[in-house]
Design a protein around this motif. Sequence first.
Motif, PDB file in Angstrom:
ATOM      1  N   GLY A 193      -0.685   5.892   3.448  1.00  0.00           N
ATOM      2  CA  GLY A 193      -1.840   6.541   4.338  1.00  0.00           C
ATOM      3  C   GLY A 193      -1.173   7.894   4.497  1.00  0.00           C
ATOM      4  O   GLY A 193      -2.153   8.977   4.535  1.00  0.00           O
ATOM      5  N   THR A 194      -0.295   7.832   3.899  1.00  0.00           N
ATOM      6  CA  THR A 194       0.674   9.503   4.396  1.00  0.00           C
ATOM      7  C   THR A 194       0.544  10.118   3.582  1.00  0.00           C
ATOM      8  O   THR A 194       0.933  10.356   2.541  1.00  0.00           O
ATOM      9  N   GLY A 195       0.374  11.696   4.074  1.00  0.00           N
ATOM     10  CA  GLY A 195       0.146  13.365   4.053  1.00  0.00           C
ATOM     11  C   GLY A 195      -0.694  12.898   2.437  1.00  0.00           C
ATOM     12  O   GLY A 195      -1.901  11.962   3.060  1.00  0.00           O
ATOM     13  N   VAL A 239      -4.826   8.885  -2.478  1.00  0.00           N
ATOM     14  CA  VAL A 239      -5.728   7.407  -3.241  1.00  0.00           C
ATOM     15  C   VAL A 239      -5.833   6.184  -1.625  1.00  0.00           C
ATOM     16  O   VAL A 239      -6.331   6.272  -2.343  1.00  0.00           O
ATOM     17  N   GLU A 240      -6.175   6.641  -0.208  1.00  0.00           N
ATOM     18  CA  GLU A 240      -6.570   6.245   0.455  1.00  0.00           C
ATOM     19  C   GLU A 240      -8.698   6.168   0.195  1.00  0.00           C
ATOM     20  O   GLU A 240      -9.265   5.903   0.263  1.00  0.00           O
ATOM     21  N   HIS A 241      -8.653   7.514  -0.605  1.00  0.00           N
ATOM     22  CA  HIS A 241      -9.920   7.973  -0.503  1.00  0.00           C
ATOM     23  C   HIS A 241     -10.540   7.882  -1.927  1.00  0.00           C
ATOM     24  O   HIS A 241     -11.547   8.290  -2.323  1.00  0.00           O
ATOM     25  N   GLY A 263       0.340  -1.119   0.109  1.00  0.00           N
ATOM     26  CA  GLY A 263      -0.312  -0.349  -0.196  1.00  0.00           C
ATOM     27  C   GLY A 263       1.089   1.408   0.308  1.00  0.00           C
ATOM     28  O   GLY A 263       0.062   2.235  -0.157  1.00  0.00           O
ATOM     29  N   ASP A 264       2.163   0.915   0.190  1.00  0.00           N
ATOM     30  CA  ASP A 264       3.010   2.569   0.154  1.00  0.00           C
ATOM     31  C   ASP A 264       2.880   3.172  -1.567  1.00  0.00           C
ATOM     32  O   ASP A 264       2.861   2.450  -2.742  1.00  0.00           O
ATOM     33  N   LEU A 265       3.108   4.110  -1.618  1.00  0.00           N
ATOM     34  CA  LEU A 265       3.525   5.155  -2.821  1.00  0.00           C
ATOM     35  C   LEU A 265       5.217   4.928  -2.856  1.00  0.00           C
ATOM     36  O   LEU A 265       5.836   5.103  -2.524  1.00  0.00           O
ATOM     37  N   LYS A 266       4.955   5.346  -4.628  1.00  0.00           N
ATOM     38  CA  LYS A 266       6.524   4.352  -4.980  1.00  0.00           C
ATOM     39  C   LYS A 266       6.647   6.279  -6.101  1.00  0.00           C
ATOM     40  O   LYS A 266       5.587   6.218  -6.632  1.00  0.00           O
ATOM     41  N   PHE A 267       7.687   7.220  -5.463  1.00  0.00           N
ATOM     42  CA  PHE A 267       7.785   8.274  -6.632  1.00  0.00           C
ATOM     43  C   PHE A 267       8.211   7.892  -7.642  1.00  0.00           C
ATOM     44  O   PHE A 267       9.166   6.630  -8.035  1.00  0.00           O
TER      45      PHE A 267
END
Length: 198
Positions: free
Chosen positions: A85-87, A93-95, A62-66
């Motif tokens: 869910g960070t930032g 992404v979550e919503h 579920g992490d985001l990668k640049f």
Amino acid sequence: MSQEKMSEDFQDLVNLSVFVDMAKAIASATTIEDTLNEVMNQISQFFAPLNWSVMLRDSSTGDLKFIIATGKDSDQLTKVRLPKGTGIAGWIVEHGRSVIVEDVHTDERFDPTIDQLTGFETKSIIGVPLKSGNKVFGVIELVNRIDGRPFTPFELKVLTTIADFAAIAIEKAYYFRALKKLATIDPLTGVCNRRTFQ
């Protein structure tokens, strides 16, 4: 018909033709790299952000990668992963919803970790999800306009349109890559088949 009405109709036609050209350009890409490069090209034509990025979601964590990071001090971001869910990007992404934040310092969703890493100061953000159906697999985020003004609702509509086209093209590229792999790998042994060597 009034002059004002004719002017509005003409502007609508111009906007429509621009979106058609944009759709053709993005949809013509056959690889994920080509798609992202075309997205970069379209964003550079429509917006004036100091920084912007495309982040894709790791399906296992579920992490985001640049995947793409452009602008001041952005070269430090390509190896960064944002925990789920960070930032503001994580919230998008979550919503699965787009957002304009005029002043990040008044928004509780903002996480200053990236600013602390790069020394960059984020002031305003516009972000949209990359999604297929109800599944969100990434986000496009623009940070700080060059002229210092906040992003507008019209720009949010344009960015949402770009993201919709990009999501379709990225999904198509994933399927194309998977089909290509299936065509060259033997399903029983997992090794390259005769087509690979031909």
